[in-house]
Design a protein around this motif. Structure first.
Motif, PDB file in Angstrom:
ATOM      1  N   PHE A 156       0.844  -1.205   0.000  1.00 51.00           N
ATOM      2  CA  PHE A 156       0.000   0.000   0.000  1.00 51.00           C
ATOM      3  C   PHE A 156       0.875   1.249   0.000  1.00 51.00           C
ATOM      4  O   PHE A 156       1.966   1.241   0.587  1.00 51.00           O
ATOM      5  CB  PHE A 156      -0.891   0.025   1.254  1.00 51.00           C
ATOM      6  CG  PHE A 156      -1.862  -1.124   1.309  1.00 51.00           C
ATOM      7  CD1 PHE A 156      -3.031  -1.104   0.556  1.00 51.00           C
ATOM      8  CD2 PHE A 156      -1.588  -2.232   2.084  1.00 51.00           C
ATOM      9  CE1 PHE A 156      -3.909  -2.171   0.581  1.00 51.00           C
ATOM     10  CE2 PHE A 156      -2.468  -3.307   2.121  1.00 51.00           C
ATOM     11  CZ  PHE A 156      -3.634  -3.274   1.361  1.00 51.00           C
ATOM     12  N   ARG A 200      -6.052   3.788  -5.834  1.00 49.25           N
ATOM     13  CA  ARG A 200      -7.432   3.736  -5.341  1.00 49.25           C
ATOM     14  C   ARG A 200      -7.462   3.794  -3.819  1.00 49.25           C
ATOM     15  O   ARG A 200      -6.502   3.421  -3.155  1.00 49.25           O
ATOM     16  CB  ARG A 200      -8.116   2.441  -5.815  1.00 49.25           C
ATOM     17  CG  ARG A 200      -8.433   2.433  -7.293  1.00 49.25           C
ATOM     18  CD  ARG A 200      -9.020   1.113  -7.733  1.00 49.25           C
ATOM     19  NE  ARG A 200      -8.050   0.025  -7.638  1.00 49.25           N
ATOM     20  CZ  ARG A 200      -8.319  -1.252  -7.914  1.00 49.25           C
ATOM     21  NH1 ARG A 200      -9.529  -1.611  -8.295  1.00 49.25           N
ATOM     22  NH2 ARG A 200      -7.377  -2.168  -7.802  1.00 49.25           N
ATOM     23  N   VAL A 202      -8.755   2.068  -0.635  1.00 51.48           N
ATOM     24  CA  VAL A 202      -9.218   0.723  -0.257  1.00 51.48           C
ATOM     25  C   VAL A 202      -9.930   0.863   1.084  1.00 51.48           C
ATOM     26  O   VAL A 202      -9.374   1.467   2.021  1.00 51.48           O
ATOM     27  CB  VAL A 202      -8.036  -0.255  -0.117  1.00 51.48           C
ATOM     28  CG1 VAL A 202      -8.556  -1.683  -0.020  1.00 51.48           C
ATOM     29  CG2 VAL A 202      -7.050  -0.105  -1.276  1.00 51.48           C
ATOM     30  N   TYR A 203     -11.128   0.306   1.186  1.00 43.68           N
ATOM     31  CA  TYR A 203     -11.989   0.611   2.333  1.00 43.68           C
ATOM     32  C   TYR A 203     -12.694  -0.656   2.797  1.00 43.68           C
ATOM     33  O   TYR A 203     -13.424  -1.284   2.038  1.00 43.68           O
ATOM     34  CB  TYR A 203     -12.999   1.672   1.865  1.00 43.68           C
ATOM     35  CG  TYR A 203     -13.801   2.314   2.954  1.00 43.68           C
ATOM     36  CD1 TYR A 203     -13.308   3.400   3.671  1.00 43.68           C
ATOM     37  CD2 TYR A 203     -15.076   1.855   3.260  1.00 43.68           C
ATOM     38  CE1 TYR A 203     -14.049   4.011   4.655  1.00 43.68           C
ATOM     39  CE2 TYR A 203     -15.834   2.463   4.245  1.00 43.68           C
ATOM     40  CZ  TYR A 203     -15.306   3.539   4.936  1.00 43.68           C
ATOM     41  OH  TYR A 203     -16.050   4.160   5.916  1.00 43.68           O
ATOM     42  N   TRP A 204     -12.432  -1.056   4.039  1.00 39.06           N
ATOM     43  CA  TRP A 204     -12.958  -2.323   4.564  1.00 39.06           C
ATOM     44  C   TRP A 204     -14.198  -2.086   5.419  1.00 39.06           C
ATOM     45  O   TRP A 204     -14.275  -1.064   6.139  1.00 39.06           O
ATOM     46  CB  TRP A 204     -11.897  -3.021   5.411  1.00 39.06           C
ATOM     47  CG  TRP A 204     -10.803  -3.672   4.620  1.00 39.06           C
ATOM     48  CD1 TRP A 204     -10.804  -4.943   4.124  1.00 39.06           C
ATOM     49  CD2 TRP A 204      -9.537  -3.094   4.221  1.00 39.06           C
ATOM     50  NE1 TRP A 204      -9.623  -5.191   3.448  1.00 39.06           N
ATOM     51  CE2 TRP A 204      -8.833  -4.082   3.502  1.00 39.06           C
ATOM     52  CE3 TRP A 204      -8.945  -1.843   4.409  1.00 39.06           C
ATOM     53  CZ2 TRP A 204      -7.561  -3.852   2.969  1.00 39.06           C
ATOM     54  CZ3 TRP A 204      -7.685  -1.612   3.880  1.00 39.06           C
ATOM     55  CH2 TRP A 204      -7.001  -2.610   3.174  1.00 39.06           C
ATOM     56  N   SER A 235     -14.423  -5.437   1.033  1.00 37.16           N
ATOM     57  CA  SER A 235     -13.704  -4.181   0.801  1.00 37.16           C
ATOM     58  C   SER A 235     -14.209  -3.525  -0.481  1.00 37.16           C
ATOM     59  O   SER A 235     -14.688  -4.214  -1.387  1.00 37.16           O
ATOM     60  CB  SER A 235     -12.196  -4.434   0.698  1.00 37.16           C
ATOM     61  OG  SER A 235     -11.914  -5.298  -0.372  1.00 37.16           O
ATOM     62  N   LYS A 236     -14.085  -2.212  -0.507  1.00 36.82           N
ATOM     63  CA  LYS A 236     -14.397  -1.464  -1.725  1.00 36.82           C
ATOM     64  C   LYS A 236     -13.115  -0.782  -2.179  1.00 36.82           C
ATOM     65  O   LYS A 236     -12.345  -0.272  -1.354  1.00 36.82           O
ATOM     66  CB  LYS A 236     -15.475  -0.415  -1.443  1.00 36.82           C
ATOM     67  CG  LYS A 236     -16.802  -1.026  -1.077  1.00 36.82           C
ATOM     68  CD  LYS A 236     -17.959  -0.122  -1.404  1.00 36.82           C
ATOM     69  CE  LYS A 236     -19.272  -0.762  -1.009  1.00 36.82           C
ATOM     70  NZ  LYS A 236     -19.624  -1.920  -1.839  1.00 36.82           N
ATOM     71  N   TRP A 237     -12.903  -0.801  -3.489  1.00 37.60           N
ATOM     72  CA  TRP A 237     -11.720  -0.162  -4.077  1.00 37.60           C
ATOM     73  C   TRP A 237     -12.248   0.998  -4.917  1.00 37.60           C
ATOM     74  O   TRP A 237     -12.832   0.792  -5.988  1.00 37.60           O
ATOM     75  CB  TRP A 237     -10.936  -1.175  -4.926  1.00 37.60           C
ATOM     76  CG  TRP A 237     -10.331  -2.270  -4.062  1.00 37.60           C
ATOM     77  CD1 TRP A 237     -11.006  -3.186  -3.310  1.00 37.60           C
ATOM     78  CD2 TRP A 237      -8.940  -2.519  -3.852  1.00 37.60           C
ATOM     79  NE1 TRP A 237     -10.115  -3.988  -2.643  1.00 37.60           N
ATOM     80  CE2 TRP A 237      -8.843  -3.622  -2.952  1.00 37.60           C
ATOM     81  CE3 TRP A 237      -7.761  -1.939  -4.332  1.00 37.60           C
ATOM     82  CZ2 TRP A 237      -7.613  -4.127  -2.528  1.00 37.60           C
ATOM     83  CZ3 TRP A 237      -6.537  -2.461  -3.908  1.00 37.60           C
ATOM     84  CH2 TRP A 237      -6.471  -3.534  -3.015  1.00 37.60           C
ATOM     85  N   ASP A 239     -12.111   4.212  -7.189  1.00 38.95           N
ATOM     86  CA  ASP A 239     -11.295   4.982  -8.144  1.00 38.95           C
ATOM     87  C   ASP A 239     -11.261   6.443  -7.715  1.00 38.95           C
ATOM     88  O   ASP A 239     -12.296   7.008  -7.348  1.00 38.95           O
ATOM     89  CB  ASP A 239     -11.921   4.919  -9.544  1.00 38.95           C
ATOM     90  CG  ASP A 239     -11.637   3.585 -10.208  1.00 38.95           C
ATOM     91  OD1 ASP A 239     -10.558   3.017  -9.973  1.00 38.95           O
ATOM     92  OD2 ASP A 239     -12.522   3.113 -10.941  1.00 38.95           O
ATOM     93  N   HIS A 254      -8.989   1.698   6.352  1.00 35.47           N
ATOM     94  CA  HIS A 254      -8.824   2.061   4.943  1.00 35.47           C
ATOM     95  C   HIS A 254      -7.342   2.226   4.638  1.00 35.47           C
ATOM     96  O   HIS A 254      -6.506   2.314   5.551  1.00 35.47           O
ATOM     97  CB  HIS A 254      -9.622   3.326   4.598  1.00 35.47           C
ATOM     98  CG  HIS A 254      -9.306   4.503   5.473  1.00 35.47           C
ATOM     99  ND1 HIS A 254      -9.782   4.634   6.763  1.00 35.47           N
ATOM    100  CD2 HIS A 254      -8.541   5.608   5.263  1.00 35.47           C
ATOM    101  CE1 HIS A 254      -9.336   5.757   7.293  1.00 35.47           C
ATOM    102  NE2 HIS A 254      -8.575   6.371   6.410  1.00 35.47           N
ATOM    103  N   GLU A 257      -3.996   2.409  -2.304  1.00 38.50           N
ATOM    104  CA  GLU A 257      -3.292   1.519  -3.234  1.00 38.50           C
ATOM    105  C   GLU A 257      -2.115   2.271  -3.866  1.00 38.50           C
ATOM    106  O   GLU A 257      -2.252   3.463  -4.194  1.00 38.50           O
ATOM    107  CB  GLU A 257      -4.284   1.115  -4.330  1.00 38.50           C
ATOM    108  CG  GLU A 257      -3.707   0.261  -5.423  1.00 38.50           C
ATOM    109  CD  GLU A 257      -4.680   0.094  -6.593  1.00 38.50           C
ATOM    110  OE1 GLU A 257      -4.771  -1.016  -7.102  1.00 38.50           O
ATOM    111  OE2 GLU A 257      -5.341   1.079  -6.988  1.00 38.50           O
TER     112      GLU A 257
END
Ligand SMILES: O=C(O)CCC(=O)C(=O)O
Length: 285
Positions: A156, A200, A202-204, A235-237, A239, A254, A257
């Motif tokens: 990361f 990006r 990254v969000y958990w 998780s959501k990635w 943009d 979070h 990337e």
């Protein structure tokens, strides 16, 4: 051998499908920021809110500034501004006092997006008799913003972390920001540049509980969370493109990337905010 400290699963709160989403808008909708600050959704993105020429101009001013500094191992990269992480109130406020004139100067450009953001948020808060303002302590104020370009070289660019643990740091118990602990933390990010691929957010879907934070030794720092302990959480990635403005609940773990090559740069302008009481949203950086 991996110690038991790092193998305890992370436990905590996860939201349902209605909550765990980043709502997308093609324009600035300040009411939507309240959905994050009041815990109705995880995040919002205002695509292209900042015209590209404005974003490029501010980003250029960041890279050209003699005030740009290098940040160390816990969050490698460049920054201008002051950050509260792991320091006492007096030190942060000294740094904020030094940084605020520099930040005001850097943002003294046509189309300052911070001004636009706070004007919009301030107007919707005013309808309910509330205000947004920098957190204070004995007549001194928090830094108004933080420019960053993360350059971590591992998995990361910025390691998995949360933004709420530091709000309970005893070193800052006397700072007004302490009053927000337990409320959603609005992490405001304005993307100025993100050249090339990657970068990006990254969000958990987990807000770690105190037991998890303590077992990892991150009760007051919120960083870092080992990525392998997060793999069972959705998780959501997200943009992130130049001109995009996004606000998310920073109590969730979070990360950022890396860009696809080391030469690329991803620069954002950021601030944090949360309700301190029903009538006051305080900001800090
Ligand atoms: O740059 C981003 O998208 C997120 C930054 C972040 O997580 C932070 O500053 O705590």
């Amino acid at each position: 051998m991996t110690s038991s400290v790092t193998t305890r699963p992370i436990t905590g709160w996860s939201g349902d499908a209605d909550y765990f989403t980043f709502r997308e808008y093609q324009e600035f909708v300040p009411e939507a920021v309240l959905d994050v600050l009041e815990g109705r959704c995880a995040g919002v993105v205002f695509r292209g809110m900042v015209p590209l020429d404005v974003a490029a101009n501010i980003s250029r001013r960041f890279w050209d500034s003699p005030h740009r500094q290098v940040r160390g191992a816990e969050a490698p990269g460049y920054y201008i501004g002051a950050y509260t992480w792991n320091k006492p109130t007096a030190q942060y406020l000294d740094e904020a006092a030094a940084a605020n004139p520099i930040l005001r100067d850097l943002l003294d450009v046509p189309g300052d997006p911070m001004k636009q953001f706070y004007a919009g948020l301030g107007a919707v808060l005013a309808e309910r008799g509330a205000v947004v303002r920098p957190a204070e302590h004995e007549g001194r104020i928090a830094a108004i913003a933080l420019f960053r370009s993360w350059h971590g070289r591992g998995a990361f660019a910025l390691e998995p972390h949360d933004d709420d643990s530091q709000c309970s740091d005893p070193q800052m118990a006397d700072f007004e920001r302490n009053g927000v602990f337990g409320n959603p933390i609005g992490a405001l990010n304005i993307c100025l540049e993100n050249k090339g691929g990657g970068g990006r957010l990254v969000y958990w879907n987990v807000q770690p509980d105190l037991e998890s934070k303590r077992s990892l030794g991150v009760e007051y720092t919120g960083s870092p969370y080992p990525a392998e302990l997060l793999k069972d959480y959705e998780s959501k990635w997200i943009d992130v493109n130049p001109g995009d403005v996004y606000v998310f609940n920073g109590a969730h773990v979070h990360a950022v990337e890396p860009n696809t090559t080391e030469k690329q740069t991803r620069t954002t302008l950021a601030a944090m905010m949360a309700f301190r009481d029903d009538r006051t949203v305080v900001t800090w950086s």
